[in-house]
Design an enzyme around this catalytic site. Structure first.
Site, PDB file in Angstrom:
ATOM      1  N   ASN A  54      -9.865  -4.712   2.650  1.00 20.50           N
ATOM      2  CA  ASN A  54      -9.183  -5.542   1.932  1.00 20.50           C
ATOM      3  C   ASN A  54      -8.608  -5.055   0.861  1.00 20.50           C
ATOM      4  O   ASN A  54      -8.989  -5.344  -0.223  1.00 20.50           O
ATOM      5  CB  ASN A  54      -9.733  -6.978   1.819  1.00 20.50           C
ATOM      6  CG  ASN A  54     -10.005  -7.697   3.422  1.00 20.50           C
ATOM      7  OD1 ASN A  54     -10.760  -7.404   4.047  1.00 20.50           O
ATOM      8  ND2 ASN A  54      -9.325  -8.874   3.533  1.00 20.50           N
TER       9      ASN A  54
ATOM     10  N   SER B  53      -7.043  -0.647  10.434  1.00 16.51           N
ATOM     11  CA  SER B  53      -7.622  -1.672   9.790  1.00 16.51           C
ATOM     12  C   SER B  53      -9.176  -1.865  10.329  1.00 16.51           C
ATOM     13  O   SER B  53      -9.209  -1.610  11.422  1.00 16.51           O
ATOM     14  CB  SER B  53      -6.722  -2.911   9.969  1.00 16.51           C
ATOM     15  OG  SER B  53      -7.343  -4.497   9.688  1.00 16.51           O
TER      16      SER B  53
ATOM     17  N   LEU C 111      -4.992 -13.636   0.344  1.00 15.89           N
ATOM     18  CA  LEU C 111      -5.836 -14.263  -0.630  1.00 15.89           C
ATOM     19  C   LEU C 111      -5.363 -14.122  -2.124  1.00 15.89           C
ATOM     20  O   LEU C 111      -5.082 -14.878  -2.821  1.00 15.89           O
ATOM     21  CB  LEU C 111      -7.462 -13.930  -0.547  1.00 15.89           C
ATOM     22  CG  LEU C 111      -8.124 -14.870  -1.531  1.00 15.89           C
ATOM     23  CD1 LEU C 111      -7.886 -16.272  -1.259  1.00 15.89           C
ATOM     24  CD2 LEU C 111      -9.550 -14.302  -1.367  1.00 15.89           C
TER      25      LEU C 111
ATOM     26  N   LYS D  44      -3.480  -2.647  15.895  1.00 20.46           N
ATOM     27  CA  LYS D  44      -4.150  -1.586  15.297  1.00 20.46           C
ATOM     28  C   LYS D  44      -5.126  -0.798  16.388  1.00 20.46           C
ATOM     29  O   LYS D  44      -5.220   0.534  16.422  1.00 20.46           O
ATOM     30  CB  LYS D  44      -4.752  -2.234  14.200  1.00 20.46           C
ATOM     31  CG  LYS D  44      -4.059  -2.393  12.971  1.00 20.46           C
ATOM     32  CD  LYS D  44      -3.107  -1.444  12.539  1.00 20.46           C
ATOM     33  CE  LYS D  44      -2.215  -2.017  11.466  1.00 20.46           C
ATOM     34  NZ  LYS D  44      -1.353  -0.973  11.035  1.00 20.46           N
TER      35      LYS D  44
ATOM     36  N   ILE E  69       0.994  -1.302   0.053  1.00 24.84           N
ATOM     37  CA  ILE E  69       0.167  -0.131   0.008  1.00 24.84           C
ATOM     38  C   ILE E  69       0.884   1.255   0.189  1.00 24.84           C
ATOM     39  O   ILE E  69       0.609   2.274  -0.680  1.00 24.84           O
ATOM     40  CB  ILE E  69      -0.790  -0.011   1.253  1.00 24.84           C
ATOM     41  CG1 ILE E  69      -1.687  -1.386   1.256  1.00 24.84           C
ATOM     42  CG2 ILE E  69      -2.039   1.324   1.112  1.00 24.84           C
ATOM     43  CD1 ILE E  69      -2.474  -1.673   2.522  1.00 24.84           C
TER      44      ILE E  69
ATOM     45  N   ARG F 100      -9.204 -20.964   9.721  1.00 22.79           N
ATOM     46  CA  ARG F 100      -7.963 -20.295  10.345  1.00 22.79           C
ATOM     47  C   ARG F 100      -8.222 -19.385  11.544  1.00 22.79           C
ATOM     48  O   ARG F 100      -9.087 -18.802  11.371  1.00 22.79           O
ATOM     49  CB  ARG F 100      -7.296 -19.455   9.104  1.00 22.79           C
ATOM     50  CG  ARG F 100      -5.946 -18.692   9.611  1.00 22.79           C
ATOM     51  CD  ARG F 100      -5.372 -18.051   8.152  1.00 22.79           C
ATOM     52  NE  ARG F 100      -6.535 -17.004   7.633  1.00 22.79           N
ATOM     53  CZ  ARG F 100      -6.097 -16.291   6.562  1.00 22.79           C
ATOM     54  NH1 ARG F 100      -4.943 -16.525   5.948  1.00 22.79           N
ATOM     55  NH2 ARG F 100      -7.059 -15.683   6.158  1.00 22.79           N
TER      56      ARG F 100
ATOM     57  N   TYR G 287      -2.794  -9.139  15.631  1.00 16.22           N
ATOM     58  CA  TYR G 287      -2.444  -8.133  14.613  1.00 16.22           C
ATOM     59  C   TYR G 287      -3.598  -6.706  14.885  1.00 16.22           C
ATOM     60  O   TYR G 287      -3.375  -5.922  14.961  1.00 16.22           O
ATOM     61  CB  TYR G 287      -2.487  -8.603  13.183  1.00 16.22           C
ATOM     62  CG  TYR G 287      -2.729  -7.468  12.052  1.00 16.22           C
ATOM     63  CD1 TYR G 287      -1.828  -6.615  11.560  1.00 16.22           C
ATOM     64  CD2 TYR G 287      -4.168  -7.512  11.650  1.00 16.22           C
ATOM     65  CE1 TYR G 287      -1.963  -5.762  10.869  1.00 16.22           C
ATOM     66  CE2 TYR G 287      -4.349  -6.359  10.627  1.00 16.22           C
ATOM     67  CZ  TYR G 287      -3.559  -5.564  10.223  1.00 16.22           C
ATOM     68  OH  TYR G 287      -3.569  -4.533   9.076  1.00 16.22           O
TER      69      TYR G 287
END
Length: 341
Positions: free
Chosen positions: A183, A128, A204, A157, A15, A299, A153
């Site tokens: 995403n 996020s 992904l 944030k 990004i 997951r 994670y």
């Protein structure tokens, strides 16, 4: 934005690099800090090829406080900071929580300390949608409660936003915007820059493109027993170029003093959710390739569904996405083909 000097931490990342391009397109003088732990120095050439201007670059590990202090002493004319530098994979964070806390929290604190020391005012934080956890209602608005994080994670944030908010409380002249994005996918239309994960992809789309080109044997779809239409997780997939443009608009808002408070939050997404299988179908449609994939168990850390209410960004920032899921998948495929040739 002409000749405004802007620091982009993690500016050779996915990004970050696209945002550097958009900043340079607006006439900014960009300085990049990156430790190259999840980025390649070749990205610098890609940025230069697109914009015709090579940004300044310094290889610095922001966990090294002394080096952060030295950088700001040498670049005291920086007018704004966009902070991307962080480890960013949900699954990996579950396995390596201490690495994530050290890398994502310490580095943020060290940068903010130097901004305070040198009286710098304008800060954009790469946040996020993971801060929302599994939201009670969809789409997710900025008023949705920040729930206990589903992963280390996501927690970094949340903690990051709290640190920035507390910094804003003690100094009303310090201005920050947290951009909570969903995403990011896709690549620049030039195919000069795109998503370039080191090692096995954690996201992904690069796993899809690497599987299609033969680098991976098959794609694992994590769970088909979620309470969704096809049983797979739903996310809001936003083209990285649209996302990058939002960072420039947000920074412009701070530089022009148009912010309504000294800590603001905006969701960045398309407002539409797509399931994992829908993303696979989109890829197959635009590429003409048949993807090999298998369903595996869920997951750890994944939520069922997350997609954005984008009204605030649209009304206040005047920003909305222009590129589609198919656009993003097509650009990601062209990027993958280029870098493997």
């Amino acid at each position: 934005m002409n000749n405004r000097k802007v620091l982009v931490t993690g500016g050779l990342g996915y990004i970050g690099s696209h945002t550097v391009v958009e900043l340079q397109n607006e006439g900014c003088e960009v300085v990049i800090i990156d430790d190259l732990s999840n980025a390649s120095i070749s990205v610098l050439d890609g940025i230069t090829a697109i914009t015709g201007k090579k940004p300044q670059f310094e290889e610095i590990d922001l966990k090294d406080k002394a080096k952060v202090q030295d950088f700001f002493k040498r670049h005291s004319d920086i007018e704004g900071v966009i902070h991307f530098a962080a480890s960013k994979a949900v699954g990996e964070s579950v396995e390596k929580p201490l690495h994530y806390y050290e890398n994502n929290i310490n580095t943020l604190v060290y940068v903010l300390q130097e901004l305070k020391t040198f009286n710098k005012k304008n800060f954009i934080f790469s946040s996020s949608c993971t801060v929302y956890g599994q939201a009670d209602t969809l789409p997710i608005s900025e008023e949705a409660p920040v729930k206990p994080a589903e992963s280390p994670y996501g927690n970094t944030k949340q903690i990051g936003e709290e640190i920035i908010k507390d910094t804003c409380k003690i100094d009303e002249s310090f201005k920050a915007i947290a951009l909570r994005y969903f995403n990011p996918i896709g690549a620049h239309s030039s195919t000069e820059i795109g998503e370039l994960p080191i090692g096995v992809p954690q996201n992904l789309v690069p796993f899809i493109t690497q599987t299609a080109i033969g680098l991976r044997e098959e794609l694992s779809v994590f769970g088909d027993d979620y309470p969704t239409e096809d049983g797979t997780c739903i996310r809001d997939y936003i083209h990285v170029v649209d996302l990058a443009k939002a960072h420039v608009i947000a920074l412009q808002r701070l530089l022009n003093g148009h912010n309504s408070s000294n800590f603001e939050v905006f969701n960045l997404g398309t407002g539409k959710g797509s399931s994992v299988l829908e993303v696979i179908r989109s890829f197959e449609n635009v590429s003409g390739e048949k993807l090999k994939y298998k369903i595996v168990k869920r997951r750890a850390g994944d939520v069922t569904a997350a997609y954005a209410d984008t009204n605030r960004a649209k009304e206040i920032l005047g920003w909305q996405t222009k590129l589609t899921l198919d656009d993003a998948m097509e650009s990601a495929w062209h990027w993958e083909q280029k870098i493997r040739n």
